[in-house]
Design a protein around this motif. Structure first.
Motif, PDB file in Angstrom:
ATOM      1  N   GLU A 165      -5.896   8.588   0.137  1.00 24.96           N
ATOM      2  CA  GLU A 165      -6.349   7.198   0.111  1.00 24.96           C
ATOM      3  C   GLU A 165      -5.367   6.291  -0.627  1.00 24.96           C
ATOM      4  O   GLU A 165      -5.391   5.064  -0.454  1.00 24.96           O
ATOM      5  N   TYR A 166      -4.492   6.878  -1.450  1.00 21.95           N
ATOM      6  CA  TYR A 166      -3.498   6.089  -2.178  1.00 21.95           C
ATOM      7  C   TYR A 166      -2.093   6.225  -1.582  1.00 21.95           C
ATOM      8  O   TYR A 166      -1.143   5.660  -2.123  1.00 21.95           O
ATOM      9  N   TRP A 167      -1.967   6.959  -0.490  1.00 22.46           N
ATOM     10  CA  TRP A 167      -0.666   7.133   0.144  1.00 22.46           C
ATOM     11  C   TRP A 167      -0.508   6.056   1.214  1.00 22.46           C
ATOM     12  O   TRP A 167      -0.816   6.262   2.374  1.00 22.46           O
ATOM     13  N   LYS A 168      -0.034   4.898   0.803  1.00 25.14           N
ATOM     14  CA  LYS A 168       0.075   3.755   1.706  1.00 25.14           C
ATOM     15  C   LYS A 168       1.509   3.437   2.103  1.00 25.14           C
ATOM     16  O   LYS A 168       1.733   2.683   3.047  1.00 25.14           O
ATOM     17  N   LEU A 169       2.478   3.963   1.375  1.00 25.44           N
ATOM     18  CA  LEU A 169       3.885   3.732   1.698  1.00 25.44           C
ATOM     19  C   LEU A 169       4.515   5.023   2.181  1.00 25.44           C
ATOM     20  O   LEU A 169       4.353   6.071   1.542  1.00 25.44           O
ATOM     21  N   ASN A 170       5.241   4.971   3.302  1.00 29.27           N
ATOM     22  CA  ASN A 170       5.988   6.153   3.712  1.00 29.27           C
ATOM     23  C   ASN A 170       7.353   6.157   3.026  1.00 29.27           C
ATOM     24  O   ASN A 170       7.706   5.233   2.289  1.00 29.27           O
ATOM     25  N   TYR A 171       8.111   7.221   3.256  1.00 31.80           N
ATOM     26  CA  TYR A 171       9.365   7.377   2.510  1.00 31.80           C
ATOM     27  C   TYR A 171      10.378   6.292   2.854  1.00 31.80           C
ATOM     28  O   TYR A 171      11.176   5.877   1.999  1.00 31.80           O
TER      29      TYR A 171
END
Length: 237
Positions: A165-171
């Protein structure tokens, strides 16, 4: 030296260096000779589920960096994460994603130099091992799985499962932000370099991307940037 050993050495060193820079100190060096315990399996399922062939990443490749467009590759990355998880769960059904790692050499292009994303999992019922899937970014080669005893990558800090739920930016988005905080200038000054990008949530911290630029021109120069994967807040480590 076997390719599997080389891959694990590179990943292990990168993880120790970057997470240590974030305030987490490893107890000892990784025992590189024990990488022989890893396993590798080629993809056999071509039915469209876990193990299916990947299509090459879409996205632009700006001439100044080669970095893919974050929005253009997002759908592919979601599929990649799901497929990697399903693939490793064929041998350990209860694994959870703990780390995501990738690395670049002399370019930020997905089609130049190293071209693999690593997904590292842990299992609550089999805590003695890390379970790893490497996924080629070129869309041509199959995924592979590796198994590594935790004592061969012994850290004195806890890395918690990735809170999706807090992973909103990819690499690629994290790299774009790091580029604006000195990364682009670093690459302009050092024509030969390595860039590692690791997603992790050390205990007591937020989920962050840890971006490390390391010059390989003999200068010893290094730039370390931390990007909050949820808020996009950027800080220099």
């Amino acid at each position: 030296m076997p390719k599997n050993k080389i891959a694990w050495i590179g990943l292990s060193v990168a993880l120790v260096v970057v997470l240590a820079a974030a305030g987490c100190q490893p107890r000892r060096q990784v025992d590189q000779e024990t990488v022989d315990n890893s396993i590798s399996n080629q993809v056999t399922d071509q039915s469209g589920g876990a193990g299916a062939e990947f299509t090459p990443y879409p996205g632009t490749t700006p001439p100044t960096s080669g970095l893919a467009d974050p929005d253009a590759i997002q759908a592919q990355l979601v599929k990649e994460t799901n497929d990697a998880t399903a693939f490793i769960r064929l041998i350990q059904p209860d694994v959870v994603l703990t780390l995501v790692s990738t690395k670049y050499i002399n370019s930020l292009s997905n089609s130049f130099g190293l071209s693999t994303n690593y997904y590292v999992f842990t299992s609550p019922t089999n805590p003695d091992y890390y379970f790893l899937v490497n996924v080629p970014r070129n869309g041509l080669d199959p995924m592979k799985r590796f198994l590594m005893p935790v004592q061969d990558f012994d850290l004195d800090f806890d890395v918690l499962p990735v809170p999706f739920e807090y992973w909103k930016l990819n690499y690629a988005a994290a790299l774009e932000l790091a580029e604006g905080q000195g990364g682009e200038a670093f690459r302009a000054q050092h024509k030969t370099f390595e860039t590692s990008v690791i997603l992790a949530r050390p205990a007591g911290q937020h989920l962050n991307w840890f971006v490390t630029y390391k010059a390989t021109d003999g200068s010893g120069a290094r730039l370390q940037v931390q990007v909050d994967a949820n808020t996009a807040e950027v800080s220099i480590i």
